[in-house]
Design a protein around this motif. Structure first.
Motif, PDB file in Angstrom:
ATOM      1  N   TYR A   1     -35.123  -8.632 -16.867  1.00 56.13           N
ATOM      2  CA  TYR A   1     -34.231  -8.000 -15.890  1.00 56.13           C
ATOM      3  C   TYR A   1     -34.831  -6.701 -15.353  1.00 56.13           C
ATOM      4  O   TYR A   1     -35.117  -5.784 -16.130  1.00 56.13           O
TER       5      TYR A   1
ATOM      6  N   ASP B   1     -28.731  -6.561 -28.354  1.00 62.74           N
ATOM      7  CA  ASP B   1     -28.883  -8.015 -28.370  1.00 62.74           C
ATOM      8  C   ASP B   1     -29.667  -8.434 -29.611  1.00 62.74           C
ATOM      9  O   ASP B   1     -30.601  -7.741 -30.020  1.00 62.74           O
ATOM     10  N   VAL B   2     -29.295  -9.578 -30.175  1.00 61.15           N
ATOM     11  CA  VAL B   2     -29.969 -10.033 -31.398  1.00 61.15           C
ATOM     12  C   VAL B   2     -31.347 -10.624 -31.085  1.00 61.15           C
ATOM     13  O   VAL B   2     -32.200 -10.712 -31.972  1.00 61.15           O
ATOM     14  N   ASP B   3     -31.564 -10.984 -29.820  1.00 60.78           N
ATOM     15  CA  ASP B   3     -32.824 -11.669 -29.490  1.00 60.78           C
ATOM     16  C   ASP B   3     -33.845 -10.749 -28.827  1.00 60.78           C
ATOM     17  O   ASP B   3     -34.831 -11.216 -28.270  1.00 60.78           O
TER      18      ASP B   3
ATOM     19  N   HIS C   1     -38.568 -10.983 -26.484  1.00 59.86           N
ATOM     20  CA  HIS C   1     -37.280 -11.609 -26.171  1.00 59.86           C
ATOM     21  C   HIS C   1     -37.344 -13.042 -26.700  1.00 59.86           C
ATOM     22  O   HIS C   1     -38.017 -13.894 -26.110  1.00 59.86           O
TER      23      HIS C   1
ATOM     24  N   PRO D   1     -23.545  -8.112 -30.945  1.00 59.27           N
ATOM     25  CA  PRO D   1     -22.650  -9.230 -30.612  1.00 59.27           C
ATOM     26  C   PRO D   1     -23.329 -10.541 -31.003  1.00 59.27           C
ATOM     27  O   PRO D   1     -24.525 -10.722 -30.737  1.00 59.27           O
ATOM     28  N   PHE D   2     -22.555 -11.453 -31.613  1.00 61.41           N
ATOM     29  CA  PHE D   2     -23.237 -12.588 -32.249  1.00 61.41           C
ATOM     30  C   PHE D   2     -22.388 -13.856 -32.310  1.00 61.41           C
ATOM     31  O   PHE D   2     -21.199 -13.815 -32.658  1.00 61.41           O
ATOM     32  N   ARG D   3     -23.023 -14.969 -31.963  1.00 59.01           N
ATOM     33  CA  ARG D   3     -22.460 -16.295 -32.265  1.00 59.01           C
ATOM     34  C   ARG D   3     -23.608 -17.306 -32.159  1.00 59.01           C
ATOM     35  O   ARG D   3     -24.360 -17.302 -31.176  1.00 59.01           O
TER      36      ARG D   3
ATOM     37  N   HIS E   1     -35.937 -15.992 -26.603  1.00 65.12           N
ATOM     38  CA  HIS E   1     -34.893 -16.707 -25.869  1.00 65.12           C
ATOM     39  C   HIS E   1     -35.483 -17.843 -25.024  1.00 65.12           C
ATOM     40  O   HIS E   1     -36.060 -17.597 -23.957  1.00 65.12           O
TER      41      HIS E   1
ATOM     42  N   ARG F   1     -27.278 -20.204 -21.179  1.00 59.91           N
ATOM     43  CA  ARG F   1     -26.324 -19.138 -20.822  1.00 59.91           C
ATOM     44  C   ARG F   1     -25.070 -19.780 -20.228  1.00 59.91           C
ATOM     45  O   ARG F   1     -25.179 -20.658 -19.376  1.00 59.91           O
TER      46      ARG F   1
ATOM     47  N   TRP G   1     -21.088 -15.631 -19.859  1.00 58.09           N
ATOM     48  CA  TRP G   1     -22.275 -14.792 -19.709  1.00 58.09           C
ATOM     49  C   TRP G   1     -22.212 -13.884 -18.475  1.00 58.09           C
ATOM     50  O   TRP G   1     -21.807 -14.337 -17.401  1.00 58.09           O
TER      51      TRP G   1
HETATM   52  N1  UDP Z   1     -25.011 -13.843 -27.806  1.00 55.81           N
HETATM   53  C1  UDP Z   1     -24.779 -14.625 -28.928  1.00 55.81           C
HETATM   54  N2  UDP Z   1     -24.332 -15.905 -28.785  1.00 55.81           N
HETATM   55  C2  UDP Z   1     -24.101 -16.446 -27.559  1.00 55.81           C
HETATM   56  C3  UDP Z   1     -24.341 -15.660 -26.430  1.00 55.81           C
HETATM   57  C4  UDP Z   1     -24.801 -14.374 -26.585  1.00 55.81           C
HETATM   58  O1  UDP Z   1     -24.970 -14.188 -30.056  1.00 55.81           O
HETATM   59  O2  UDP Z   1     -23.691 -17.617 -27.502  1.00 55.81           O
HETATM   60  C5  UDP Z   1     -25.394 -12.436 -27.975  1.00 55.81           C
HETATM   61  C6  UDP Z   1     -26.773 -12.249 -28.550  1.00 55.81           C
HETATM   62  O3  UDP Z   1     -26.828 -11.036 -29.250  1.00 55.81           O
HETATM   63  C7  UDP Z   1     -27.605 -12.190 -27.297  1.00 55.81           C
HETATM   64  C8  UDP Z   1     -26.702 -11.358 -26.387  1.00 55.81           C
HETATM   65  O4  UDP Z   1     -25.398 -11.779 -26.703  1.00 55.81           O
HETATM   66  O5  UDP Z   1     -28.833 -11.589 -27.530  1.00 55.81           O
HETATM   67  C9  UDP Z   1     -26.972 -11.519 -24.902  1.00 55.81           C
HETATM   68  O6  UDP Z   1     -26.887 -12.873 -24.521  1.00 55.81           O
HETATM   69  P1  UDP Z   1     -28.127 -13.651 -23.882  1.00 55.81           P
HETATM   70  O7  UDP Z   1     -29.310 -13.507 -24.770  1.00 55.81           O
HETATM   71  O8  UDP Z   1     -27.687 -15.034 -23.578  1.00 55.81           O
HETATM   72  O9  UDP Z   1     -28.342 -12.866 -22.525  1.00 55.81           O
HETATM   73  P2  UDP Z   1     -29.695 -12.516 -21.743  1.00 55.81           P
HETATM   74  O10 UDP Z   1     -29.797 -11.042 -21.821  1.00 55.81           O
HETATM   75  O11 UDP Z   1     -30.852 -13.204 -22.390  1.00 55.81           O
HETATM   76  O12 UDP Z   1     -29.464 -12.998 -20.369  1.00 55.81           O
END
Ligand code: UDP
Ligand code: MN
Length: 314
Positions: A161, A130-132, A225, A67-69, A227, A234, A191
Motif C-alpha cells: 500500500y 497485523d499478524v502477517d 508480508h 486482530p486475529f482469526r 500474505h 480478502r 475487509w
Molecule cells: N485478519 C485476520 N483474519 C482475517 C482477516 C484479517 O486475522 O480473516 C487480521 C490479520 O492480523 C491481518 C490483518 O487483519 O494481518 C489485516 O488483514 P489482511 O492481511 O487481509 O489485510 P491486508 O493489509 O493484507 O490487505
C-alpha cells in the motif's frame, strides 16, 4: 588493727558486688544498640529493584494488539519474530491476540477497541499490528509515541500500500490520543476502509501522523508480508448500503460503544514468546450495520452484493 580489717572486709566485698549488680541492671535498661547492622544483605537486594536491568526500568509499557482469526501459520512466525525484534529495542511490551470467535464478518477495528479497553489501565501505548506483517529493519522504532501517532508501516516502506493517507498495517498510538478520538469505528465488517476512517479521526483531532525517518531500506526489504492472496482471500464483499456508509466519517460509533463479550483470556507461549489470547465475541446491531452478515441468498446475490470496493472517498 589487723583483726578489725578482717572483720569489715566481707562487708566491703558485699557492697561492691551489690553496686556492680545495680549498675549492670541500669545499663541493660538503656535504649541504645550497637552500630553493627545484623540484617541479611541478600534480603535487602530483593527489596529494591537493583536486580532489574537498567534499561527496562521506568519505561512506558506497550500493548501489541493483533486482530486475529484463522491466521495460525502466520502467528507461529509472528510471535518469536516480535519477541526478538522488541527485545533488541528494550521495549517493555506484551502481545495480545484479539481473537474474534463470533460468526460475523471480521471486524479489525472493533477488535482493536476491545483490546484497548482490556489493556488501558496497565499500558501507556498500543501498537495496532497485523499478524502477517513483520518488521525487518531494526531502525524501525517501537518507542513511546509521545507527540503524535507513529505509522510504522509507512506508504514508502509497506510492500503493498503506497497511498499517502495509508495508516494500516502497524500504527503506534498513546493511550490519551486513542481515547481523544474515541478509538475506531465499529461499522467496518469485512475487509478495508476502517484504517482510512481512523486517519480522518486523527486529522480532525489535529494529530498529524508521523512516519519513520532515515530508513535506508525500501518497499521490498523493510517488512515481510506473509500474505498469499489466493490462500488468504480478502473479504471485499459489500452488501446492503455498506459501500455508501463506510465511505463516510463515522461520528456515531467508537471506543465508548463497542458491543462485545470477552469470553476468555488464555495465556500461551509460542517458541518462548508469551502471548495473551482474548477470545472476543463481537455483537452486531443489525439495524445500524446489517452488513455484519452478507448472506448469499438468490435475492441478495442479484440485488445487494456488489463487486469489489473501489477507491475510498474518505
Ligand atoms: N485478519 C485476520 N483474519 C482475517 C482477516 C484479517 O486475522 O480473516 C487480521 C490479520 O492480523 C491481518 C490483518 O487483519 O494481518 C489485516 O488483514 P489482511 O492481511 O487481509 O489485510 P491486508 O493489509 O493484507 O490487505
Ligand atoms: Mn495482509
Amino acid at each position: 588493727m589487723e583483726s578489725r580489717w578482717k572483720l569489715i572486709r566481707p562487708k566491703y566485698l558485699l557492697i561492691g558486688i551489690l553496686i556492680t549488680f545495680f549498675i549492670t541492671c541500669l545499663i541493660s535498661t538503656l535504649p541504645f544498640t550497637t552500630d553493627k547492622c545484623i540484617c541479611d544483605d541478600s534480603d535487602r537486594s530483593k527489596r529494591d529493584s537493583t536486580n532489574v536491568p537498567e534499561p527496562l526500568r521506568n519505561l512506558h509499557r506497550l500493548a501489541v494488539l493483533v486482530p486475529f482469526r484463522d491466521r495460525f501459520e502466520e502467528l507461529l512466525t509472528f510471535a518469536p519474530h516480535m519477541k526478538r525484534f522488541l527485545h533488541k529495542q528494550n521495549i517493555d511490551y506484551r502481545i495480545f491476540i484479539l481473537h474474534q470467535v463470533d460468526r460475523f464478518r471480521f471486524n479489525r477495528a472493533s477488535l482493536v477497541n476491545v483490546g484497548f479497553l482490556h489493556v488501558r489501565n496497565e499500558f501507556d501505548y498500543i501498537a495496532m499490528h497485523d499478524v502477517d506483517l513483520l518488521p525487518l529493519n531494526d531502525n524501525l522504532s517501537y518507542g513511546y509515541p509521545d507527540a503524535s501517532p507513529l505509522h510504522v508501516s509507512a506508504p514508502d516502506l509497506h510492500p503493498r500500500y503506497h497511498y499517502s493517507t495509508f495508516i494500516g498495517g502497524i500504527l503506534l498510538i498513546k493511550r490519551e490520543h486513542f481515547i481523544q478520538v474515541n478509538g475506531m469505528s465499529n461499522k467496518y465488517w469485512g475487509w478495508g476502509l476502517e484504517d482510512d476512517e481512523f486517519y480522518v479521526r486523527l486529522k480532525e483531532a489535529n494529530l498529524m501522523v508521523r512516519r519513520p525517518q532515515n530508513i535506508s531500506t525500501g518497499t521490498q526489504n523493510t517488512f515481510r508480508h506473509i500474505h498469499d492472496k489466493n490462500h488468504r482471500k480478502r473479504d471485499t464483499t459489500k452488501c446492503f448500503n455498506q459501500r455508501e456508509v463506510t465511505r463516510k466519517r463515522d461520528r456515531e460509533t467508537g471506543l465508548d460503544n463497542v458491543s462485545y463479550k470477552l469470553l476468555e483470556v488464555i495465556n500461551v507461549t509460542i517458541s518462548d514468546s508469551p502471548l495473551a489470547i482474548l477470545n472476543i465475541e463481537l455483537l452486531c446491531d443489525k439495524e445500524l450495520t446489517p452488513w455484519c452478515e452478507c448472506v448469499k441468498t438468490n435475492e441478495s446475490k442479484d440485488k445487494k452484493i456488489v463487486g469489489e470496493n473501489k477507491k475510498s472517498s474518505l
